[in-house]
Design an enzyme around this catalytic site. Structure first.
Site, PDB file in Angstrom:
ATOM      1  N   ASP A  52      39.469  22.999 -49.961  1.00  0.00           N
ATOM      2  CA  ASP A  52      38.382  22.561 -50.835  1.00  0.00           C
ATOM      3  C   ASP A  52      38.963  22.151 -52.188  1.00  0.00           C
ATOM      4  OD1 ASP A  52      38.436  24.863 -52.707  1.00  0.00           O
ATOM      5  OD2 ASP A  52      37.647  26.038 -51.040  1.00  0.00           O
TER       6      ASP A  52
ATOM      7  N   LYS B 273      32.731  19.145 -48.440  1.00  0.00           N
ATOM      8  CA  LYS B 273      33.412  19.585 -49.664  1.00  0.00           C
ATOM      9  C   LYS B 273      33.469  18.444 -50.660  1.00  0.00           C
ATOM     10  CE  LYS B 273      34.376  23.696 -48.429  1.00  0.00           C
ATOM     11  NZ  LYS B 273      33.976  24.870 -49.195  1.00  0.00           N
TER      12      LYS B 273
ATOM     13  N   ASP C  70      29.585  21.325 -51.429  1.00  0.00           N
ATOM     14  CA  ASP C  70      30.228  22.542 -51.928  1.00  0.00           C
ATOM     15  C   ASP C  70      31.383  22.154 -52.854  1.00  0.00           C
ATOM     16  OD1 ASP C  70      31.372  25.014 -52.311  1.00  0.00           O
ATOM     17  OD2 ASP C  70      31.648  25.480 -50.185  1.00  0.00           O
TER      18      ASP C  70
ATOM     19  N   GLU D  95      26.807  23.811 -53.824  1.00  0.00           N
ATOM     20  CA  GLU D  95      27.274  25.200 -53.770  1.00  0.00           C
ATOM     21  C   GLU D  95      28.385  25.413 -54.791  1.00  0.00           C
ATOM     22  OE1 GLU D  95      27.881  26.363 -49.728  1.00  0.00           O
ATOM     23  OE2 GLU D  95      29.656  27.535 -50.211  1.00  0.00           O
TER      24      GLU D  95
ATOM     25  N   GLU E 264      29.608  33.386 -52.465  1.00  0.00           N
ATOM     26  CA  GLU E 264      30.820  33.780 -51.723  1.00  0.00           C
ATOM     27  C   GLU E 264      31.844  34.470 -52.615  1.00  0.00           C
ATOM     28  OE1 GLU E 264      31.757  29.671 -50.393  1.00  0.00           O
ATOM     29  OE2 GLU E 264      33.781  30.063 -51.078  1.00  0.00           O
TER      30      GLU E 264
ATOM     31  N   ASP F 161      28.175  37.614 -48.640  1.00  0.00           N
ATOM     32  CA  ASP F 161      29.476  37.569 -47.983  1.00  0.00           C
ATOM     33  C   ASP F 161      29.787  38.975 -47.469  1.00  0.00           C
ATOM     34  OD1 ASP F 161      32.372  35.824 -48.240  1.00  0.00           O
ATOM     35  OD2 ASP F 161      32.499  37.983 -47.960  1.00  0.00           O
TER      36      ASP F 161
ATOM     37  N   HIS G 244      27.568  33.141 -46.334  1.00  0.00           N
ATOM     38  CA  HIS G 244      28.867  32.453 -46.354  1.00  0.00           C
ATOM     39  C   HIS G 244      29.696  32.924 -45.158  1.00  0.00           C
ATOM     40  CE1 HIS G 244      33.231  32.527 -47.788  1.00  0.00           C
ATOM     41  NE2 HIS G 244      32.946  31.261 -47.610  1.00  0.00           N
ATOM     42  N   ALA G 245      30.371  31.979 -44.504  1.00  0.00           N
ATOM     43  CA  ALA G 245      31.178  32.373 -43.345  1.00  0.00           C
ATOM     44  C   ALA G 245      32.451  31.544 -43.197  1.00  0.00           C
ATOM     45  CB  ALA G 245      30.348  32.291 -42.070  1.00  0.00           C
TER      46      ALA G 245
HETATM   47  C1  LIG Z   1      38.848  28.428 -48.943  1.00  0.00           C
HETATM   48  C2  LIG Z   1      37.653  28.507 -48.049  1.00  0.00           C
HETATM   49  O1  LIG Z   1      37.851  27.755 -46.881  1.00  0.00           O
HETATM   50  C3  LIG Z   1      36.386  27.995 -48.775  1.00  0.00           C
HETATM   51  O2  LIG Z   1      36.529  26.628 -48.961  1.00  0.00           O
HETATM   52  C4  LIG Z   1      35.177  28.289 -47.911  1.00  0.00           C
HETATM   53  O3  LIG Z   1      34.975  29.651 -47.815  1.00  0.00           O
HETATM   54  C5  LIG Z   1      33.959  27.562 -48.435  1.00  0.00           C
HETATM   55  O4  LIG Z   1      33.701  27.741 -49.765  1.00  0.00           O
HETATM   56  C6  LIG Z   1      32.713  27.754 -47.601  1.00  0.00           C
HETATM   57  O5  LIG Z   1      31.653  27.719 -48.175  1.00  0.00           O
HETATM   58  O6  LIG Z   1      32.867  27.887 -46.405  1.00  0.00           O
HETATM   59 MG   LIG Z   2      31.622  27.631 -50.233  1.00  0.00          MG
END
Ligand SMILES: C[C@H](O)[C@@H](O)[C@@H](O)[C@H](O)C(=O)O
Ligand SMILES: [Mg+2]
Length: 443
Positions: free
Chosen positions: A26, A222, A250, A276, A305, A328, A355-356
């Site tokens: 991201d 992203k 996001d 996000e 998250e 989370d 968030h996952a």
């Molecule tokens: C570093 C991670 O992949 C994040 O980019 C991820 O958790 C992301 O913010 C999400 O919302 O899934």
């Molecule tokens: Mg995110």
């Protein structure tokens, strides 16, 4: 039913080299290696059942979380599981209020991630001993017992024990039907896996086409590093999914407050449901200001998250700083603290969309959101749980997605147990995978 004294706690540093393929990337985390501090607790009971728990990390730093887990271990070792879960609020308080360790928190950062890993293992153990998946253990628990797992310290100005009890008692109405509905239809999900920032346009198109074929109707992309790239990528996705399907964006904390508003005004034409993490996760009033500016454009604010704890969630809710709340399973203090946040969200009528995006997060959080629907929110309006299509093959009880929905897990526990083979291979730095990679880097 609950039995055994905790006789052993082990914690391992497990890393997957996802950064090599740009998976999970991201605007702020450009080279994430999806990783976990993986905790296993054992008891002296004859059943041989182990509790497994993780917290999610991004490669470097996992060893720091491992240290913190070891520093917390004495709170767990030699305790009867019966005593832990019999006074779960007290046990949570003990872990989070260690007179020395709380100095490097409190209830935030590394020490809180470690707390989550340990408590996630305890919940896994408890549920396995009861022969139920965690969501079902929670659904079947009477409201008083649920409330006894929550530490209400610092949140009684918005949620007292009595409020929580009342909300949970109301949630009993229609519970059976909602459970049946979940078992038949599952919990609606969205996918983030098509549009990580490091993916090329071709990869994005190919994954998006496949996701559409697989029945996905909600997509997250992203954004935040480069406006021209964002416009191009969002255009590609919107064209592919059409005007009706849902798009979320996001930014992973990339912007200052005015920049967030300006940038999103330019992306508003792609009709995102939410933006996000537009700015620092600690900036509650900043989120409120962004929200005030963007809600009139039809864009909600989603965050959570990297929200430290229930106190920050409380303030985000009080300040009307978010329209979608993202719990989370590994950032907050496990099920215990998440319960308090689910209940506060219910009180403020803010939809929870967990968030996952990480390793194991889908496995864990499905339990929380299915419980939330059956026993707390009783609503699917504006709600969906994130899904990413990575690394499920390393888990003994991987998530099951059908028709773009999470099907409730049936195996006992918290779905956190990893395959021993996978752990061995990916342990850092001695596992086979890392030995090879590190040797290649040296040459
Ligand atoms: C570093 C991670 O992949 C994040 O980019 C991820 O958790 C992301 O913010 C999400 O919302 O899934
Ligand atoms: Mg995110």
């Amino acid at each position: 039913m609950v039995r055994g004294r905790i006789s052993r706690l082990s914690v391992r540093d497990v890393r997957f080299p996802t950064s090599l393929g740009g998976h999970g990337s991201d605007a702020m985390h450009t080279d994430p290696d999806y990783s976990a501090a993986y905790v296993v607790i054992e008891t002296d009971a004859e059943d041989g059942i182990k509790g497994c728990g993780i917290t999610f990390t991004l490669g470097k730093g996992t060893e720091v979380v491992v240290c913190a887990v070891n520093a917390l271990a004495h709170h767990v070792l030699n305790k009867d599981l019966k005593d832990i879960v019999g006074d779960f609020r007290g046990f949570y308080r003990q872990l989070t209020s260690d007179g020395q360790l709380r100095w490097i928190g409190p209830e935030k950062g590394v020490v809180h991630l470690a707390t989550a890993a340990v408590l996630n293992a305890v919940w896994d153990l408890w549920a396995k001993q009861e022969g139920k998946p965690v969501w079902k253990l929670l659904v079947d628990m009477d409201p008083r017992t649920l409330v006894s797992c929550i530490d209400f310290r610092y949140i009684t100005d918005v949620l007292t024990e009595e409020d929580a009890l009342e909300l949970l008692q109301k949630g009993q109405v229609g519970k059976k039907e909602r459970e049946k509905q979940m078992l038949a239809q599952g919990y609606p999900a969205y996918t983030t896996s098509c549009a990580w920032l490091g993916y090329s346009d071709d990869t994005l198109k190919q994954l998006c086409a496949q996701a559409l074929k697989d029945g996905w109707t909600r997509f997250k992309v992203k954004v935040g590093a480069d406006l021209q790239d964002d416009v191009r990528r969002c255009q590609i996705i919107r064209d592919m999914i059409g005007p009706e399907k849902t798009l979320m964006m996001d930014a992973n904390q990339r912007w200052d407050v005015p920049e967030a508003v300006e940038w999103m005004s330019k992306l508003a034409k792609f009709k995102p449901l939410w933006i996000e993490e537009p700015t620092s996760p600690d900036d509650i009033l900043g989120h409120a200001a962004i929200s005030k500016a963007l809600v009139p454009l039809g864009i909600g604010i989603a965050t959570g998250e990297q929200c430290h704890n229930r106190v920050i969630f409380k303030q985000l809710l009080q300040a009307k700083a978010l329209q979608f709340l993202q719990i989370d399973s590994c950032r907050l203090g496990s099920v215990n603290e998440n319960l308090s946040v689910l209940l506060m969200a219910k009180k403020f009528e803010i939809p929870v969309c967990p968030h996952a995006g990480g390793v194991g997060l889908c496995e864990l959080v499905q339990h929380l959101i299915i419980f939330d629907y059956i026993s707390v929110s009783a609503s699917l309006k504006n709600r969906m749980c994130e899904y990413v299509d990575h690394l499920h093959e390393h888990f003994e009880y991987p998530v099951m997605i059908q028709r773009a929905s999470y099907m409730p897990p049936k195996d006992p526990g918290y779905s956190t147990e990893m395959k021993e083979e996978s752990v061995k291979k990916h342990q850092y730095p001695d596992g086979e995978v890392w030995k090879k990679l590190l040797a290649a880097q040296e040459n």
